[in-house]
Design a protein around this motif. Structure first.
Motif, mmCIF file in Angstrom:
data_model
loop_
_atom_site.group_PDB
_atom_site.id
_atom_site.type_symbol
_atom_site.label_atom_id
_atom_site.label_comp_id
_atom_site.label_asym_id
_atom_site.label_seq_id
_atom_site.Cartn_x
_atom_site.Cartn_y
_atom_site.Cartn_z
ATOM 1 N N HIS A 124 38.032 44.506 40.765
ATOM 2 C CA HIS A 124 38.491 44.180 42.109
ATOM 3 C C HIS A 124 38.639 45.435 42.966
ATOM 4 C CE1 HIS A 124 41.771 42.166 44.836
ATOM 5 N NE2 HIS A 124 40.610 42.286 45.455
ATOM 6 N N HIS B 16 36.014 36.149 39.017
ATOM 7 C CA HIS B 16 36.776 36.295 40.256
ATOM 8 C C HIS B 16 36.197 37.374 41.182
ATOM 9 C CE1 HIS B 16 40.059 35.391 42.876
ATOM 10 N NE2 HIS B 16 40.534 36.632 42.830
ATOM 11 N N SER B 17 36.968 38.425 41.468
ATOM 12 C CA SER B 17 36.533 39.444 42.428
ATOM 13 C C SER B 17 35.365 40.274 41.939
ATOM 14 C CB SER B 17 37.703 40.372 42.776
ATOM 15 O OG SER B 17 38.689 39.675 43.510
ATOM 16 N N TRP C 67 37.865 34.333 52.265
ATOM 17 C CA TRP C 67 38.982 34.370 51.309
ATOM 18 C C TRP C 67 40.318 34.328 52.043
ATOM 19 C CZ3 TRP C 67 42.400 38.648 51.051
ATOM 20 C CH2 TRP C 67 42.034 39.731 51.855
ATOM 21 N N ARG C 68 41.355 33.923 51.300
ATOM 22 C CA ARG C 68 42.717 33.886 51.836
ATOM 23 C C ARG C 68 43.683 33.956 50.645
ATOM 24 N NH1 ARG C 68 42.274 29.533 54.793
ATOM 25 N NH2 ARG C 68 42.796 28.108 53.103
ATOM 26 N N GLU C 69 44.656 34.836 50.735
ATOM 27 C CA GLU C 69 45.635 35.007 49.652
ATOM 28 C C GLU C 69 46.935 34.317 50.066
ATOM 29 O OE1 GLU C 69 47.170 38.651 46.774
ATOM 30 O OE2 GLU C 69 46.690 39.042 48.878
ATOM 31 N N GLU D 9 46.470 30.003 43.411
ATOM 32 C CA GLU D 9 45.258 30.810 43.367
ATOM 33 C C GLU D 9 44.915 31.342 44.765
ATOM 34 O OE1 GLU D 9 43.073 32.570 42.204
ATOM 35 O OE2 GLU D 9 43.153 32.267 40.039
ATOM 36 N N GLU D 10 44.097 32.363 44.761
ATOM 37 C CA GLU D 10 43.517 32.877 45.999
ATOM 38 C C GLU D 10 42.369 31.968 46.399
ATOM 39 O OE1 GLU D 10 41.743 37.132 47.647
ATOM 40 O OE2 GLU D 10 41.644 36.667 45.519
ATOM 41 N N TYR E 66 38.782 31.136 47.842
ATOM 42 C CA TYR E 66 37.440 31.605 48.178
ATOM 43 C C TYR E 66 36.744 30.436 48.871
ATOM 44 C CZ TYR E 66 37.453 35.845 45.224
ATOM 45 O OH TYR E 66 37.707 37.063 44.664
ATOM 46 N N HIS F 18 42.763 35.463 40.237
ATOM 47 C CA HIS F 18 43.454 36.442 41.067
ATOM 48 C C HIS F 18 44.607 37.073 40.288
ATOM 49 C CE1 HIS F 18 44.495 38.470 44.713
ATOM 50 N NE2 HIS F 18 45.703 37.947 44.749
ATOM 51 N N THR G 152 47.589 38.307 40.855
ATOM 52 C CA THR G 152 49.027 38.058 41.023
ATOM 53 C C THR G 152 49.454 36.664 40.555
ATOM 54 O OG1 THR G 152 48.722 37.314 43.317
ATOM 55 C CG2 THR G 152 49.199 39.663 42.967
ATOM 56 N N TYR G 153 48.525 35.909 39.953
ATOM 57 C CA TYR G 153 48.823 34.582 39.434
ATOM 58 C C TYR G 153 48.438 34.519 37.949
ATOM 59 C CZ TYR G 153 48.558 33.873 44.490
ATOM 60 O OH TYR G 153 48.709 33.997 45.845
#
Length: 261
Positions: A72, A100-101, A120-122, A151-152, A154, A198, A200-201
């Protein structure tokens, strides 16, 4: 014979971010490796960016059947020579699973040949992954859909080549959809892109995600010997043509001379 799996991770967020470290105290690569090893029939090891040659030496890659890639923040820190080394092994038949990333990783963009960009959006949205190809080996044992509570997002369009197969499509609470499980083949190598993950999850603690990863490893594995001839471009002598021919006309190369690259 056991499948040798190498899980590669940046190991950056875990070292810099307390939230990520709390979720993955031993690193995301370790959590991913544990999920893949859960059935006991896959031989799994890990490597990280900070190791010499990023843990991806010629010898180590030669012994790897399937490489799993999570990246990432540090895509640009991956040495270009290592990227070419990995691409060479994929063309020869090593499987590659990009998470993912990793869609923006150098190796994925190298093999796709496209920008691999997306929306994308967090925001910690619920992600519902629909199994749109239930007969595919990667979908073995899965329900019609499964959900990840956080989740983030996409969103489409995803600027990748048209895949061989689409296994999953995701829906997010904000309304966007995304092709979240795509297969490709490059040379003799099977490639699977899987969207969730992502940092942070706790995605890589989810049992269904683990099932997808194990299924993907088994699908990506090519048991045939390395197809090293994929790199060759031999100059075939006239006398070795399948049908008898007479040489004629001007030419640039002497018999047996290597072509330009």
């Amino acid at each position: 014979m056991s499948i040798n799996v190498l899980v590669w991770g940046e190991n950056v967020h875990e070292r810099e971010n307390e939230i990520v470290r709390e979720i993955y105290p031993e690193g995301m690569h370790t959590a991913i490796a544990r999920q893949i090893a859960a059935d006991g029939d896959l031989k799994v090891s890990t490597a990280v960016l900070q190791e010499p040659e990023h843990g991806l030496s010629e010898e180590r890659l030669a012994g790897t059947d399937v490489l799993v890639w999570w990246g990432h923040k540090a895509h640009r820190q991956v040495d270009d020579a290592i990227v070419e080394r990995v691409a060479k092994r994929v063309w020869e038949g090593m499987g590659l699973i990009v998470l993912h990333s990793g869609h923006f990783s150098k190796i994925f963009k190298r093999l796709m040949g496209t920008p691999c960009a997306l929306k994308w959006r967090e925001a910690g949205e619920r992600e519902r992954l629909w199994v749109v190809n239930p007969g595919h080996p990667i979908a073995r044992g899965l329900p019609a859909f499964f959900e990840l509570e956080y989740e983030e997002m996409y969103g489409e369009p995803f600027s990748v080549p048209e895949p061989m197969e689409t296994v999953f499509i995701s829906w997010f609470q904000g309304g966007e959809v995304f092709r979240s499980g795509l297969t490709y083949r490059r040379g003799a190598g099977n490639i699977f892109y899987f969207r969730p993950g992502h940092e942070t999850y706790p995605t890589y603690h989810d049992a269904t995600v683990g099932q997808v990863l194990r299924n993907a490893v088994r699908w990506a594995h090519n048991p045939a010997p390395a197809y090293t001839a994929v790199h060759e471009a031999p100059n075939v002598p006239v006398e070795k043509a399948p049908e008898k021919i007479v040489e004629r006309g001007p030419k640039l190369h002497a018999p047996g001379e290597q072509g330009y690259r």
